[in-house]
Scaffold this motif. Structure first.
Motif, PDB file in Angstrom:
ATOM      1  N   TYR A 122       0.809  -1.167   0.056  1.00 55.20           N
ATOM      2  CA  TYR A 122      -0.150   0.048   0.069  1.00 55.20           C
ATOM      3  C   TYR A 122       0.974   1.333   0.187  1.00 55.20           C
ATOM      4  O   TYR A 122       1.762   1.352   0.736  1.00 55.20           O
ATOM      5  CB  TYR A 122      -0.922   0.018   1.342  1.00 55.20           C
ATOM      6  CG  TYR A 122      -2.073   0.799   1.231  1.00 55.20           C
ATOM      7  CD1 TYR A 122      -3.139   1.099   0.156  1.00 55.20           C
ATOM      8  CD2 TYR A 122      -2.485   1.713   2.334  1.00 55.20           C
ATOM      9  CE1 TYR A 122      -4.191   1.531   0.224  1.00 55.20           C
ATOM     10  CE2 TYR A 122      -3.361   2.533   2.248  1.00 55.20           C
ATOM     11  CZ  TYR A 122      -4.144   2.485   1.267  1.00 55.20           C
ATOM     12  OH  TYR A 122      -5.295   3.240   1.341  1.00 55.20           O
ATOM     13  N   ASP A 123       0.264   2.303  -0.925  1.00 52.94           N
ATOM     14  CA  ASP A 123       1.288   3.396  -1.112  1.00 52.94           C
ATOM     15  C   ASP A 123       1.173   4.599   0.044  1.00 52.94           C
ATOM     16  O   ASP A 123       1.876   5.516   0.004  1.00 52.94           O
ATOM     17  CB  ASP A 123       1.197   4.009  -2.350  1.00 52.94           C
ATOM     18  CG  ASP A 123       1.920   3.178  -3.564  1.00 52.94           C
ATOM     19  OD1 ASP A 123       2.831   2.628  -3.341  1.00 52.94           O
ATOM     20  OD2 ASP A 123       1.363   3.049  -4.647  1.00 52.94           O
ATOM     21  N   TRP A 124       0.199   4.527   1.186  1.00 54.81           N
ATOM     22  CA  TRP A 124       0.090   5.488   1.990  1.00 54.81           C
ATOM     23  C   TRP A 124       1.080   5.804   2.577  1.00 54.81           C
ATOM     24  O   TRP A 124       1.405   7.325   2.701  1.00 54.81           O
ATOM     25  CB  TRP A 124      -1.258   5.125   2.796  1.00 54.81           C
ATOM     26  CG  TRP A 124      -1.419   6.246   3.518  1.00 54.81           C
ATOM     27  CD1 TRP A 124      -1.266   6.011   5.164  1.00 54.81           C
ATOM     28  CD2 TRP A 124      -2.136   7.547   3.522  1.00 54.81           C
ATOM     29  NE1 TRP A 124      -1.776   7.313   5.644  1.00 54.81           N
ATOM     30  CE2 TRP A 124      -1.965   8.239   4.842  1.00 54.81           C
ATOM     31  CE3 TRP A 124      -2.481   8.254   2.220  1.00 54.81           C
ATOM     32  CZ2 TRP A 124      -2.673   9.457   4.748  1.00 54.81           C
ATOM     33  CZ3 TRP A 124      -2.961   9.483   2.384  1.00 54.81           C
ATOM     34  CH2 TRP A 124      -3.275  10.093   3.552  1.00 54.81           C
ATOM     35  N   ASP A 125       1.784   5.167   3.480  1.00 50.56           N
ATOM     36  CA  ASP A 125       3.033   5.405   4.376  1.00 50.56           C
ATOM     37  C   ASP A 125       4.014   6.011   3.496  1.00 50.56           C
ATOM     38  O   ASP A 125       4.674   6.950   4.082  1.00 50.56           O
ATOM     39  CB  ASP A 125       3.560   4.123   5.072  1.00 50.56           C
ATOM     40  CG  ASP A 125       2.511   3.726   6.049  1.00 50.56           C
ATOM     41  OD1 ASP A 125       1.508   4.554   6.520  1.00 50.56           O
ATOM     42  OD2 ASP A 125       2.372   2.540   6.558  1.00 50.56           O
ATOM     43  N   ARG A 126       4.429   5.543   2.460  1.00 57.28           N
ATOM     44  CA  ARG A 126       5.607   6.082   1.757  1.00 57.28           C
ATOM     45  C   ARG A 126       5.077   7.478   1.015  1.00 57.28           C
ATOM     46  O   ARG A 126       6.004   8.333   0.866  1.00 57.28           O
ATOM     47  CB  ARG A 126       6.122   5.208   0.858  1.00 57.28           C
ATOM     48  CG  ARG A 126       5.343   4.695  -0.492  1.00 57.28           C
ATOM     49  CD  ARG A 126       6.325   3.730  -1.049  1.00 57.28           C
ATOM     50  NE  ARG A 126       5.742   3.507  -2.523  1.00 57.28           N
ATOM     51  CZ  ARG A 126       6.183   3.717  -3.628  1.00 57.28           C
ATOM     52  NH1 ARG A 126       7.657   4.209  -3.797  1.00 57.28           N
ATOM     53  NH2 ARG A 126       5.428   3.253  -4.910  1.00 57.28           N
ATOM     54  N   GLU A 176       7.216  11.052   1.772  1.00 53.93           N
ATOM     55  CA  GLU A 176       7.884  11.871   0.905  1.00 53.93           C
ATOM     56  C   GLU A 176       7.363  13.037   0.837  1.00 53.93           C
ATOM     57  O   GLU A 176       8.101  14.002   0.490  1.00 53.93           O
ATOM     58  CB  GLU A 176       7.507  11.194  -0.750  1.00 53.93           C
ATOM     59  CG  GLU A 176       8.411   9.778  -0.787  1.00 53.93           C
ATOM     60  CD  GLU A 176       8.292   9.204  -2.074  1.00 53.93           C
ATOM     61  OE1 GLU A 176       8.073   9.963  -3.311  1.00 53.93           O
ATOM     62  OE2 GLU A 176       8.095   8.016  -2.377  1.00 53.93           O
ATOM     63  N   VAL A 177       6.108  13.323   1.124  1.00 52.49           N
ATOM     64  CA  VAL A 177       5.639  14.831   1.210  1.00 52.49           C
ATOM     65  C   VAL A 177       6.138  15.626   2.343  1.00 52.49           C
ATOM     66  O   VAL A 177       6.439  16.816   2.070  1.00 52.49           O
ATOM     67  CB  VAL A 177       3.926  14.753   1.445  1.00 52.49           C
ATOM     68  CG1 VAL A 177       3.557  15.935   2.028  1.00 52.49           C
ATOM     69  CG2 VAL A 177       3.361  14.186   0.141  1.00 52.49           C
ATOM     70  N   GLN A 178       6.616  14.855   3.408  1.00 49.68           N
ATOM     71  CA  GLN A 178       7.158  15.465   4.513  1.00 49.68           C
ATOM     72  C   GLN A 178       8.808  15.847   4.050  1.00 49.68           C
ATOM     73  O   GLN A 178       9.421  16.932   4.366  1.00 49.68           O
ATOM     74  CB  GLN A 178       7.092  14.425   5.658  1.00 49.68           C
ATOM     75  CG  GLN A 178       5.916  14.408   6.223  1.00 49.68           C
ATOM     76  CD  GLN A 178       5.886  13.324   7.467  1.00 49.68           C
ATOM     77  OE1 GLN A 178       6.436  12.230   7.466  1.00 49.68           O
ATOM     78  NE2 GLN A 178       4.858  13.661   8.504  1.00 49.68           N
ATOM     79  N   GLU A 179       9.244  14.723   3.562  1.00 48.84           N
ATOM     80  CA  GLU A 179      10.930  14.918   3.335  1.00 48.84           C
ATOM     81  C   GLU A 179      10.960  16.060   2.212  1.00 48.84           C
ATOM     82  O   GLU A 179      12.023  16.483   2.189  1.00 48.84           O
ATOM     83  CB  GLU A 179      11.414  13.658   3.136  1.00 48.84           C
ATOM     84  CG  GLU A 179      11.361  12.585   4.149  1.00 48.84           C
ATOM     85  CD  GLU A 179      12.130  11.201   3.811  1.00 48.84           C
ATOM     86  OE1 GLU A 179      12.434  10.551   4.906  1.00 48.84           O
ATOM     87  OE2 GLU A 179      12.238  10.933   2.651  1.00 48.84           O
TER      88      GLU A 179
END
Length: 305
Positions: free
Chosen positions: A139-143, A147-150
């Motif tokens: 599932y792509d949610w956590d990454r 990425e949005v944060q980093e």
């Protein structure tokens, strides 16, 4: 001619790909069709592309550098046969536009953006998930959040506010839609044509520019260009082995090499409005902000082009 199409799932990429592939095939005899190579082997949906999935899950969702590793680059190059025009559509790659285009070097790039409410209703109708729930990869949610944060795609304060009210799958899909369209708009220098799905007929101006719009060509609103038909052997038919030999081309590992299956004049079909999912989900302030912010940014970037 090489054309890349980008969009978030349920944004109209199928219809536009079918339309362009048909016109190119009608003019040139054959056309290479790559149907979401990060998941499918071909437009007929007869096989899952394990290689494409590998590159999707092992590459950033949002590539701000514009560089891919050699293996990933070779995968993209494999989509492009010599001497045959190609139409490739991606629905999991709005954040990789710069990197993908650097490798594939398309002649034209199109980004399609559709109203958030219509996308969410389409997802609900087909019980599908933009982040990959139920698909054979993580599932792509956590990454996505990492990425949005980093990469500071959204300010920390705004992101924290959004995450406080994101509760369910629909909310997560709305956020993904927002982030991926932000990424596409940020890549505007790589894009030749932004298409607002609500005005899909604007694609006809683009094909006129490409000298593909002949006298007997029907508009994209004709029912023969309903997106689901790209998966059928009707408008497009896969080229057989004998024809490939005449073209001096091997069968594609990914995608299909197609020819036009029927003539526009072979059968008259009634005009019909393209299906739009007009029933909106319950209003949500966050959805409304996402939708309006992308609409505003899209308008601004289109003025620059």
């Amino acid at each position: 001619m090489k054309i890349n199409i980008f969009g978030v799932g349920c944004s109209g990429t199928k219809a536009v790909q079918l339309y362009l592939a048909y016109l190119i095939g009608n003019k040139e005899g054959v056309v290479k069709v790559n149907y979401e190579p990060y998941y499918w082997m071909n437009r007929k949906l007869t096989g899952i592309n394990q290689n494409g999935i590998h590159h999707h899950i092992n590459s950033d969702l949002i590539n701000t550098v514009g560089i891919l590793n050699e293996e990933h680059s070779n995968f993209l190059l494999s989509l492009l046969p010599a001497n045959i025009s190609s139409v490739t559509k991606f629905i999991r790659a709005n954040g990789r536009i710069k990197a993908i285009n650097k490798i594939m070097k398309p002649d034209f790039t199109i980004v399609i953006i559709r109203n958030l409410y219509e996308v969410l209703n389409s997802l609900s109708k087909f019980q599908w998930d933009l982040l990959g729930e139920g698909l054979p990869y993580p599932y792509d949610w956590d990454r996505l959040i990492i990425e949005v944060q980093e990469k500071n795609i959204i300010s920390e304060d705004d992101l924290n506010q959004y995450l406080k009210v994101i509760k369910n799958k629909t909310d997560k899909n709305a956020f993904y839609w927002y982030v991926m369209n932000l990424a596409a708009i940020a890549s505007y220098e790589e894009v030749d044509f932004f298409l607002d799905y609500s005005d899909i007929c604007q694609i006809e101006k683009f094909v006129e520019y490409l000298h593909l719009f002949g006298q007997n060509i029907k508009p994209i609103t004709d029912e023969m260009f309903e997106g689901k038909k790209i998966c059928e052997d009707s408008l497009l038919v896969e080229v057989d082995e004998k024809q490939l030999q005449l073209l001096n081309v091997k069968q594609s590992i990914v995608g299909t090499i197609d020819k036009v299956g029927i003539d526009f004049n072979a059968e008259e079909k009634s005009q019909s409005e393209r299906s739009n999912f007009k029933k909106e989900p319950d209003m949500n302030d966050l959805y409304e902000y996402f939708n309006q912010d992308i609409k505003t940014k899209l308008t601004e970037v289109m003025k620059k082009m």
